[in-house]
Design an enzyme around this catalytic site. Structure first.
Site, mmCIF file in Angstrom:
data_model
loop_
_atom_site.group_PDB
_atom_site.id
_atom_site.type_symbol
_atom_site.label_atom_id
_atom_site.label_comp_id
_atom_site.label_asym_id
_atom_site.label_seq_id
_atom_site.Cartn_x
_atom_site.Cartn_y
_atom_site.Cartn_z
ATOM 1 N N ASP A 84 0.845 -1.196 0.000
ATOM 2 C CA ASP A 84 0.000 0.000 0.000
ATOM 3 C C ASP A 84 0.883 1.250 0.000
ATOM 4 O OD1 ASP A 84 -2.351 1.474 0.153
ATOM 5 O OD2 ASP A 84 -2.425 1.409 2.337
ATOM 6 N N GLU A 136 -1.708 5.869 -8.491
ATOM 7 C CA GLU A 136 -2.638 6.942 -8.063
ATOM 8 C C GLU A 136 -2.402 8.175 -8.925
ATOM 9 O OE1 GLU A 136 -3.168 7.443 -3.822
ATOM 10 O OE2 GLU A 136 -3.230 9.613 -4.012
ATOM 11 N N HIS A 182 -7.851 10.498 3.357
ATOM 12 C CA HIS A 182 -7.489 9.484 4.358
ATOM 13 C C HIS A 182 -7.893 9.948 5.762
ATOM 14 C CE1 HIS A 182 -4.589 8.384 1.124
ATOM 15 N NE2 HIS A 182 -4.854 7.157 1.544
ATOM 16 N N THR A 235 -8.318 3.337 8.829
ATOM 17 C CA THR A 235 -8.665 4.064 10.062
ATOM 18 C C THR A 235 -9.766 3.383 10.871
ATOM 19 O OG1 THR A 235 -7.977 6.126 9.043
ATOM 20 C CG2 THR A 235 -9.386 6.305 10.968
HETATM 21 P P1 13P Z 1 -8.516 5.249 5.742
HETATM 22 O O1 13P Z 1 -7.467 5.166 6.795
HETATM 23 O O2 13P Z 1 -9.134 6.580 5.647
HETATM 24 O O3 13P Z 1 -9.496 4.132 5.861
HETATM 25 O O4 13P Z 1 -7.741 5.030 4.339
HETATM 26 C C1 13P Z 1 -7.029 3.845 4.165
HETATM 27 C C2 13P Z 1 -6.231 3.852 2.918
HETATM 28 O O5 13P Z 1 -6.496 4.579 1.982
HETATM 29 C C3 13P Z 1 -5.096 2.943 2.847
HETATM 30 O O6 13P Z 1 -4.405 3.050 1.643
HETATM 31 O O1 G3H Z 2 -3.173 5.274 3.495
HETATM 32 C C1 G3H Z 2 -2.314 4.927 4.317
HETATM 33 C C2 G3H Z 2 -2.567 3.760 5.153
HETATM 34 O O2 G3H Z 2 -3.607 4.013 6.073
HETATM 35 C C3 G3H Z 2 -1.310 3.284 5.818
HETATM 36 O O3 G3H Z 2 -0.924 4.115 6.840
HETATM 37 O O4 G3H Z 2 1.542 4.384 6.562
HETATM 38 O O5 G3H Z 2 0.432 4.707 8.795
HETATM 39 O O6 G3H Z 2 0.657 2.428 7.793
HETATM 40 P P1 G3H Z 2 0.518 3.916 7.534
HETATM 41 ZN ZN ZN Z 3 -4.491 5.139 0.945
#
Ligand code: 13P
Ligand code: G3H
Ligand code: ZN
Length: 286
Positions: A84, A136, A182, A235
């Site tokens: 991710d 993205e 996010h 989240t």
């Molecule tokens: P949220 O934390 O807002 O759910 O977004 C998660 C996300 O986009 C991870 O790539």
């Molecule tokens: O969009 C980001 C994800 O919620 C991952 O967050 O880099 O804190 O693990 P993180």
């Molecule tokens: Zn994200």
């Protein structure tokens, strides 16, 4: 059964549902994600961010996911293990070797040409191992980073540029910015669905919406109709886990067995995910 996300998303797009991409960095969240998918017989994307890798260790978190997902009823579900918001291209070969079946390259904060060039390089690398790629275009802001102020007009995805981007890079799926953010973000509460439909028509790949933790069910449905095949959720899982633990400790202040404390958090996360899967319409599609 581990698959590239591309296969999972193509089926979702064709059949009008979406697949949750849920973030994990520990045992309990991983078990909650896999158990929820097994209960709902749903395909699944498990997200690991670069900071989750830093926290848990690359081989530890990948091996954990593989072991948990290959057990019991989850064994035959289509599951993608996705990097991710990957920003370190140099580490992608190592990540692919470790077992990721999908890479999200996030060069969204770079100028168009650099984003397209890095995405193209990632696609060429990933193809050699049968791994699929998400990129993205536009930028999905972060609640904490932007301190409430965002120039939405500047960061939303341009539909014509999205078409060009996909044609140039041959990327498998595209994360778009249509007013989503996010974290639990309060500044903007509507999404630009007209823009979404245009992007989908022109780009012709499954679309991904990040920051989907606080989307109500009617928005999710409209987004799926507009071409979204996957929602990223982090989240709301963190909140379910932490609130669960706070609740447990408030009721059991003398408890010191981490298995009972974390186990309660795990249960809360699983319920949260089961609810999301129902709304995404992926129940029974695995
Ligand atoms: P949220 O934390 O807002 O759910 O977004 C998660 C996300 O986009 C991870 O790539
Ligand atoms: O969009 C980001 C994800 O919620 C991952 O967050 O880099 O804190 O693990 P993180
Ligand atoms: Zn994200």
């Amino acid at each position: 059964m581990f698959l590239p996300a591309k296969k999972i998303l193509q089926d979702a797009l064709k059949n009008g549902y979406a697949v949750g991409a849920f973030n994990t960095s520990n045992l309990e969240t991983t078990q909650a994600i896999v158990n929820a998918a097994a209960v709902k017989k749903s395909p699944l994307i498990i997200n690991i961010s670069e900071s989750a890798i830093k926290y848990a260790g690359l081989l530890a978190i990948i091996s954990l996911i593989k072991l948990v997902a290959e057990q019991g009823q989850a064994k035959n579900l289509p599951i993608a293990i996705q990097l991710d918001h990957g920003k370190n291209f140099d580490k992608f070969p190592l990540f692919i070797k470790a077992g990721f079946t999908s890479i999200m390259i996030d060069a969204s904060r770079m100028p168009y040409a650099e984003n397209a060039s890095l995405t193209k390089k990632t696609v060429e690398l990933a193809r050699k191992s049968g791994v699929s790629v998400q990129a993205e275009l536009g930028a999905v802001p972060y609640a904490d980073e932007e301190s409430g102020f965002v120039s939405w007009g500047k960061i939303m995805t341009d539909p014509n540029l999205a078409k060009k981007f996909v044609e140039e890079t041959k990327v498998d799926s595209l994360a778009v910015a249509i007013g989503n953010a996010h974290g639990f973000f309060k500044e903007r509460s509507d999404l630009d669905f007209e823009r979404l439909r245009k992007i989908s028509k022109l780009a012709k790949v499954p679309l991904v919406l990040h920051g989907a933790s606080d989307f109500p069910a009617d928005r999710i449905k409209e987004a799926i109709e507009g071409g979204v095949a996957s929602f990223h959720i982090d989240t709301s899982l963190r909140v379910a886990f932490t609130e669960g633990i706070r609740e447990f400790l408030a009721e059991n202040p003398a408890e010191y067995d981490p298995r009972l404390i974390l186990g309660y958090g795990r249960q809360k996360v699983q319920k949260e995910i089961e609810g999301k899967i129902e709304i995404f319409g992926s129940t029974g599609k695995g």
